[in-house]
Write a protein that holds these residues in place. Sequence first.
Motif, PDB file in Angstrom:
ATOM      1  N   LYS A  19       0.830  -1.208   0.000  1.00 22.49           N
ATOM      2  CA  LYS A  19       0.000   0.000   0.000  1.00 22.49           C
ATOM      3  C   LYS A  19       0.863   1.256   0.000  1.00 22.49           C
ATOM      4  CE  LYS A  19      -4.106  -2.018   2.213  1.00 22.49           C
ATOM      5  NZ  LYS A  19      -4.872  -2.135   3.476  1.00 22.49           N
ATOM      6  N   LYS A  20       1.932   1.230   0.802  1.00 17.12           N
ATOM      7  CA  LYS A  20       2.866   2.378   0.832  1.00 17.12           C
ATOM      8  C   LYS A  20       3.493   2.586  -0.539  1.00 17.12           C
ATOM      9  CE  LYS A  20       4.393   2.013   5.658  1.00 17.12           C
ATOM     10  NZ  LYS A  20       5.544   1.623   6.514  1.00 17.12           N
ATOM     11  N   HIS A  21       3.898   1.480  -1.146  1.00 18.65           N
ATOM     12  CA  HIS A  21       4.548   1.521  -2.459  1.00 18.65           C
ATOM     13  C   HIS A  21       3.604   2.135  -3.503  1.00 18.65           C
ATOM     14  CE1 HIS A  21       8.054  -0.433  -4.647  1.00 18.65           C
ATOM     15  NE2 HIS A  21       7.363   0.127  -5.620  1.00 18.65           N
ATOM     16  N   LEU A  22       2.364   1.670  -3.513  1.00 15.40           N
ATOM     17  CA  LEU A  22       1.388   2.161  -4.489  1.00 15.40           C
ATOM     18  C   LEU A  22       1.035   3.627  -4.231  1.00 15.40           C
ATOM     19  CD1 LEU A  22      -1.008  -0.936  -4.718  1.00 15.40           C
ATOM     20  CD2 LEU A  22       0.855  -0.318  -6.258  1.00 15.40           C
ATOM     21  N   LYS A  27       1.563   9.376  -5.905  1.00 18.04           N
ATOM     22  CA  LYS A  27       2.028  10.750  -5.657  1.00 18.04           C
ATOM     23  C   LYS A  27       3.064  11.166  -6.695  1.00 18.04           C
ATOM     24  CE  LYS A  27       1.089  10.979  -0.692  1.00 18.04           C
ATOM     25  NZ  LYS A  27       1.666  10.922   0.668  1.00 18.04           N
ATOM     26  N   LYS A  28       3.933  10.196  -7.059  1.00 23.64           N
ATOM     27  CA  LYS A  28       4.960  10.500  -8.061  1.00 23.64           C
ATOM     28  C   LYS A  28       4.316  10.777  -9.419  1.00 23.64           C
ATOM     29  CE  LYS A  28       9.447   9.082  -9.829  1.00 23.64           C
ATOM     30  NZ  LYS A  28      10.596   8.187  -9.684  1.00 23.64           N
ATOM     31  N   LEU A  33       3.031  14.465 -13.771  1.00 20.07           N
ATOM     32  CA  LEU A  33       2.015  15.069 -14.635  1.00 20.07           C
ATOM     33  C   LEU A  33       1.953  16.584 -14.474  1.00 20.07           C
ATOM     34  CD1 LEU A  33      -0.888  12.461 -14.311  1.00 20.07           C
ATOM     35  CD2 LEU A  33       0.293  13.092 -16.418  1.00 20.07           C
ATOM     36  N   ALA A  34       2.368  17.068 -13.286  1.00 12.39           N
ATOM     37  CA  ALA A  34       2.318  18.515 -13.026  1.00 12.39           C
ATOM     38  C   ALA A  34       3.414  19.285 -13.772  1.00 12.39           C
ATOM     39  CB  ALA A  34       2.426  18.766 -11.518  1.00 12.39           C
ATOM     40  N   GLN A  35       4.404  18.568 -14.304  1.00 14.17           N
ATOM     41  CA  GLN A  35       5.483  19.240 -15.041  1.00 14.17           C
ATOM     42  C   GLN A  35       4.918  19.942 -16.280  1.00 14.17           C
ATOM     43  OE1 GLN A  35       9.412  16.531 -14.554  1.00 14.17           O
ATOM     44  NE2 GLN A  35       7.719  15.501 -15.538  1.00 14.17           N
ATOM     45  N   LYS A  36       5.360  21.171 -16.494  1.00 13.76           N
ATOM     46  CA  LYS A  36       4.870  21.916 -17.664  1.00 13.76           C
ATOM     47  C   LYS A  36       5.446  21.348 -18.948  1.00 13.76           C
ATOM     48  CE  LYS A  36       3.678  26.355 -15.633  1.00 13.76           C
ATOM     49  NZ  LYS A  36       3.929  27.814 -15.610  1.00 13.76           N
ATOM     50  N   VAL A  44       8.697   9.870 -19.260  1.00 14.99           N
ATOM     51  CA  VAL A  44       8.559   8.456 -19.644  1.00 14.99           C
ATOM     52  C   VAL A  44       9.505   7.568 -18.839  1.00 14.99           C
ATOM     53  CG1 VAL A  44       8.617   6.794 -21.539  1.00 14.99           C
ATOM     54  CG2 VAL A  44       7.848   9.136 -21.965  1.00 14.99           C
ATOM     55  N   LYS A  45      10.773   7.975 -18.756  1.00 14.06           N
ATOM     56  CA  LYS A  45      11.764   7.142 -18.056  1.00 14.06           C
ATOM     57  C   LYS A  45      11.402   6.921 -16.580  1.00 14.06           C
ATOM     58  CE  LYS A  45      15.531   4.749 -18.296  1.00 14.06           C
ATOM     59  NZ  LYS A  45      15.710   3.659 -19.262  1.00 14.06           N
ATOM     60  N   PRO A  46      11.035   7.979 -15.833  1.00 15.47           N
ATOM     61  CA  PRO A  46      10.643   7.747 -14.433  1.00 15.47           C
ATOM     62  C   PRO A  46       9.444   6.801 -14.297  1.00 15.47           C
ATOM     63  CG  PRO A  46      11.047  10.080 -14.806  1.00 15.47           C
ATOM     64  CD  PRO A  46      11.096   9.410 -16.150  1.00 15.47           C
ATOM     65  N   LEU A  47       8.463   6.930 -15.214  1.00 13.37           N
ATOM     66  CA  LEU A  47       7.314   6.025 -15.168  1.00 13.37           C
ATOM     67  C   LEU A  47       7.730   4.588 -15.457  1.00 13.37           C
ATOM     68  CD1 LEU A  47       4.458   8.029 -16.957  1.00 13.37           C
ATOM     69  CD2 LEU A  47       4.503   7.308 -14.570  1.00 13.37           C
ATOM     70  N   GLU A  48       8.611   4.418 -16.419  1.00 16.67           N
ATOM     71  CA  GLU A  48       9.146   3.084 -16.749  1.00 16.67           C
ATOM     72  C   GLU A  48       9.782   2.431 -15.530  1.00 16.67           C
ATOM     73  OE1 GLU A  48      11.231   1.529 -20.540  1.00 16.67           O
ATOM     74  OE2 GLU A  48      11.835   3.609 -20.298  1.00 16.67           O
ATOM     75  N   MET A  49      10.674   3.177 -14.863  1.00 13.52           N
ATOM     76  CA  MET A  49      11.414   2.613 -13.732  1.00 13.52           C
ATOM     77  C   MET A  49      10.493   2.375 -12.534  1.00 13.52           C
ATOM     78  SD  MET A  49      14.220   2.001 -15.058  1.00 13.52           S
ATOM     79  CE  MET A  49      14.840   1.203 -13.567  1.00 13.52           C
ATOM     80  N   MET A  50       9.485   3.220 -12.383  1.00 15.89           N
ATOM     81  CA  MET A  50       8.504   3.030 -11.316  1.00 15.89           C
ATOM     82  C   MET A  50       7.819   1.668 -11.468  1.00 15.89           C
ATOM     83  SD  MET A  50       5.578   5.818 -10.421  1.00 15.89           S
ATOM     84  CE  MET A  50       4.417   5.187 -11.626  1.00 15.89           C
TER      85      MET A  50
END
Length: 650
Positions: A19-22, A27-28, A33-36, A44-50
């Motif tokens: 649950k903590k992990h998810l 939050k990440k 997504l908030a990045q302009k 893409v890369k951070p989502l891949e590694m997540m």
Amino acid sequence: MTKFLQFDCDLDTFIEELKKHLNKNNKKIETLLAQKEKTYANFVKPLEMMDEYLEQFFTPLSHLNAVNNSEKTQKVYTEALPLVTEYSTQLSQNIEIYNAYKEIMQKEQTSLNSEQKRVLALNILHFELSGAHLDKKTKQRLQEINLKKSELSNNFSQNLLDATNAYEYIITDESDIEGLPKSEIENAKFEDNGVIKYKLTLQMPSYIAYMTYGKNRAIREELYRAYVSRAPQNAKIIDELLALRQEMSQLLGFKNYAELSLATKMAEDTKSVLGFLENLLENSIPQAKNELQELQNIAPHKLESHDTSYYAEILKKEQYDIDEEEYRPYFEQKNVIAGMFTFLDKLFNVTCKQVKEKLWHEKAYAYDVYENDILKARIYLDLEARESKRGGAWMHNWQTHCTDEAGKKPLASAFIVCSFPPSNDTNPSLLRHDDVVTLFHETGHTLHHILSEVNENEVSGVNGVEWDAVEFPSQFLENFAYEPQVLKMFAKHYETNETISDEMIDKLVKSKNFLSAMGMLRQLEFSLFDFKLHTKVYQGDEVQNLLDTIREKTALIKPPKYNKFQNGFSHIFSGGYAAGYYSYKWAEVLSADTFYTVVDENIFNSPTAKKYQNIILHRGGSQSMQELFHELMGRDADTTQLLRLNGIVE
């Protein structure tokens, strides 16, 4: 270069940690997504590694539930599954991520490399196949369907395991155990109030041994009946799964689940798949009928389904003077593993060195894998059958080779799991040659994953490979388990150390395609049943009626009414092969073609073997297998090589 993960799974805290992990992931995702200005590197890369790190965290639990199954692992896994499924479904339907991927693909088209473009293309496709572009109500329904499907698949698998473990047949008359392999007799033997008895089970080594060597026909029928009528409650699960798959397909704009399944495969359409299977069927039927007649000629009664393995063994011995039992002392498990590693070293310059690591069971081992003397990966072997372990054999990837956000290259790792005869203090694990083939097969999958040199984890190793091509490397490697120069590397008598004779190898090779056309019909039956089952909604008796209709052509011996094979067809109801079981034969065309080219080049001097390593193994899912195969062979695959491999054509 980062170190390997240590195998650890605290069942008491797993759900809380998950649950903590998810929560951390969600939050990440919000932050990303908030990045302009979203780019491949910062989005893409951070989502891949997540995704990679979540897989690394969850895999030990799913692995434990399969190899050390207990009430506790079942409880935790059952609780964890909906959490992960809900998270994955929401992620795969996130319209903002979907739009960001499309925008990045368009904006960075000229600067992205081919691996990155492949990641984006596959993700965009998967988002669309998850309904990311659909309305809120439809997405909610798809999420509900995915949750229910994962629950049903887990229940299907657990029902089958429970039914397998619950059954035992006790023999008190020693004459009923005559003819069985010595090691199986020893494994079955137990003492009850001073009386020696023998326990048969539906675990693969025990079941196969009696069906092959057991002289008592009534006991064979009893075991067969128990095996093919396991888990009748799964019939209801099948109805629910089929209805949910059809509903999901239509919500996503497909006529049926078969069409949805093909969206991520090599095969172009349903007509291509059915035509491919029907062609193999037509080519195999005449030889299969001849093979059955040969079997019938040696049986003193009309052959039934529970007779075929027994009389096949007699006929095999008569035709080739081959007795599986004579071979097993030459296939002692540890010798086979060591010899297979020697073969891999000679073929690919890949070496495996055992390392000490505390694992989930005393019979599990870890090996570090080096390619050209460079540490590349770690593999874990758990090869012996036990009650707490799911039957069958598989490879499960754990860590994937890639380049992470910091530019480091994590090493890959994977599990090889089989159900071989168990060893004990007095008896080593002596394998059938079929077991040797299975080990080579699963190792082929493993090499495909761990030898990858791709930098993007979502298309590295087995990730991103089309489902109807994923069996290509496993089938390619398993074929070498029949090659004389390969066999001599490990087939040594465990007591005398005598190498297997040329005569024994010759018999084994000649017997390879014994009853192969009947075997082909069986696989085609499974494939046609699976694929046609997913072309519309079949419910209740319709499922059995479809199977019966297919069997009119494929089953030369009509199975008894109590045979409910579908209730145990875990590949398509609790595995990933729904509307994709045909993949085994589809990929086998690729593997047979490549294998014969390597053999014709004398194996160890083969330039094609080196190209295979560099193109197929190193590049994983970074390109379509259609493209990779063309680069490897310079042409389309030759279908007749599969018939040649099975001895159906010269």
